[in-house]
Design an enzyme around this catalytic site. Sequence first.
Site, PDB file in Angstrom:
ATOM      1  CG  ASP A  18      14.759  39.195 -34.951  1.00  0.00           C
ATOM      2  OD1 ASP A  18      13.938  38.292 -35.212  1.00  0.00           O
ATOM      3  OD2 ASP A  18      15.740  39.442 -35.679  1.00  0.00           O
ATOM      4  CG  ASN A  66       7.012  38.940 -39.602  1.00  0.00           C
ATOM      5  OD1 ASN A  66       6.899  39.594 -38.574  1.00  0.00           O
ATOM      6  ND2 ASN A  66       8.217  38.640 -40.098  1.00  0.00           N
TER       7      ASN A  66
HETATM    8  C1  IPE Z   1      11.245  41.872 -37.456  1.00  0.00           C
HETATM    9  O1  IPE Z   1      11.888  40.666 -37.383  1.00  0.00           O
HETATM   10  C2  IPE Z   1       9.790  41.695 -37.207  1.00  0.00           C
HETATM   11  C3  IPE Z   1       9.390  41.379 -35.841  1.00  0.00           C
HETATM   12  C4  IPE Z   1      10.180  41.222 -34.822  1.00  0.00           C
HETATM   13  C5  IPE Z   1       7.984  41.250 -35.648  1.00  0.00           C
HETATM   14  P1  IPE Z   1      12.147  39.759 -38.665  1.00  0.00           P
HETATM   15  O2  IPE Z   1      12.803  38.537 -38.181  1.00  0.00           O
HETATM   16  O3  IPE Z   1      10.881  39.586 -39.421  1.00  0.00           O
HETATM   17  O4  IPE Z   1      13.123  40.673 -39.525  1.00  0.00           O
HETATM   18  P2  IPE Z   1      14.170  40.291 -40.645  1.00  0.00           P
HETATM   19  O5  IPE Z   1      13.458  39.394 -41.618  1.00  0.00           O
HETATM   20  O6  IPE Z   1      15.293  39.590 -39.970  1.00  0.00           O
HETATM   21  O7  IPE Z   1      14.585  41.599 -41.230  1.00  0.00           O
HETATM   22  C1  IPE Z   2      10.791  37.432 -33.996  1.00  0.00           C
HETATM   23  O1  IPE Z   2      11.475  36.241 -33.943  1.00  0.00           O
HETATM   24  C2  IPE Z   2       9.313  37.237 -33.853  1.00  0.00           C
HETATM   25  C3  IPE Z   2       8.541  37.453 -35.085  1.00  0.00           C
HETATM   26  C4  IPE Z   2       9.006  37.907 -36.218  1.00  0.00           C
HETATM   27  C5  IPE Z   2       7.145  37.126 -35.004  1.00  0.00           C
HETATM   28  P1  IPE Z   2      11.838  35.451 -35.274  1.00  0.00           P
HETATM   29  O2  IPE Z   2      10.748  34.481 -35.566  1.00  0.00           O
HETATM   30  O3  IPE Z   2      12.126  36.396 -36.385  1.00  0.00           O
HETATM   31  O4  IPE Z   2      13.131  34.691 -34.815  1.00  0.00           O
HETATM   32  P2  IPE Z   2      14.449  34.465 -35.655  1.00  0.00           P
HETATM   33  O5  IPE Z   2      14.919  35.801 -36.145  1.00  0.00           O
HETATM   34  O6  IPE Z   2      14.091  33.555 -36.776  1.00  0.00           O
HETATM   35  O7  IPE Z   2      15.388  33.842 -34.677  1.00  0.00           O
HETATM   36 MG    MG Z   3      13.833  37.293 -37.009  1.00  0.00          MG
END
Ligand code: IPE
Ligand code: IPE
Ligand code: MG
Length: 246
Positions: A18, A66
């Site tokens: 993340d 997602n």
């Molecule tokens: C979890 O991260 C999913 C992945 C890293 C693929 P998210 O960014 O989607 O999670 P939330 O929304 O902060 O819980």
């Molecule tokens: C995690 O990074 C990757 C995926 C969920 C694909 P994020 O896209 O959630 O990054 P932040 O949490 O917005 O920084």
């Molecule tokens: Mg995230």
Amino acid sequence: MADDPNRAVPRHMAIVMDGNGRWAKKRFMPRFFGHKAGMDTVLRVVDLCAERGVEYLTVFAFSSENWKRPADEVSGLMSLVLVGVAKYLQRLADAGVRIRVIGDRETIPDKLKAAWDQAESSTANNSRITLTVAFNYGGRWDMVQACRRAMNDGLKPEQVDEKTFDRYTALAYAPEVDLFIRTGGEVRISNFLLWQIAYAELVFTDCLWPDFGAQQIDEAIASFAKRDRRFGGIRETSPAAAAVDS
Ligand code: IPE
Ligand code: IPE
Ligand code: MG
């Protein structure tokens, strides 16, 4: 020693990757830039984990939830996988990485399905490390699909126990998760592995995924090595004493 629950290096490490978006934002760049950098991090981390003796690395790349993101970010992530497989598959294959993909493959584009199939089949005989990519994956999805497949096989209620159920879950081929890491500062599971982390050790770090590397891996492994995993039991010897015994 392979099954020693208090081994110093986790056999199976799972990571919620993340923080890509925030990493890009800090650089005044679009979120996609962060995802791209995040993909390079995966390549680096697989190698670093293999060097340290981790046998299974499972990474969360795209969650069941997602899809809620803007369409251009979702399609950007999908095309990144296609580019990534085309660009890096050979390198991973040559490095002895076995690739597995878990998640719902019914609802992803055909091109992507084909790319994942190719990644799996062309690395099936490798054994240095197993990299599992959780894509369109959710822990709840996993439990539901396991139930469905068990019922489809005609299992009677009395035939379902924890061991049998586990065989139907998406990570049935891997040992239990030993170490669960989440980067990016949030302290939650976000529907990643649920069944499989019952007794995993948890590490949360503020490091944003594109910045994750050797230092953070070594810190997480060092923290893991210090944990006394009791699995509900009690230990009469300290981990250090047990290490001297064995
Ligand atoms: C979890 O991260 C999913 C992945 C890293 C693929 P998210 O960014 O989607 O999670 P939330 O929304 O902060 O819980
Ligand atoms: C995690 O990074 C990757 C995926 C969920 C694909 P994020 O896209 O959630 O990054 P932040 O949490 O917005 O920084
Ligand atoms: Mg995230």
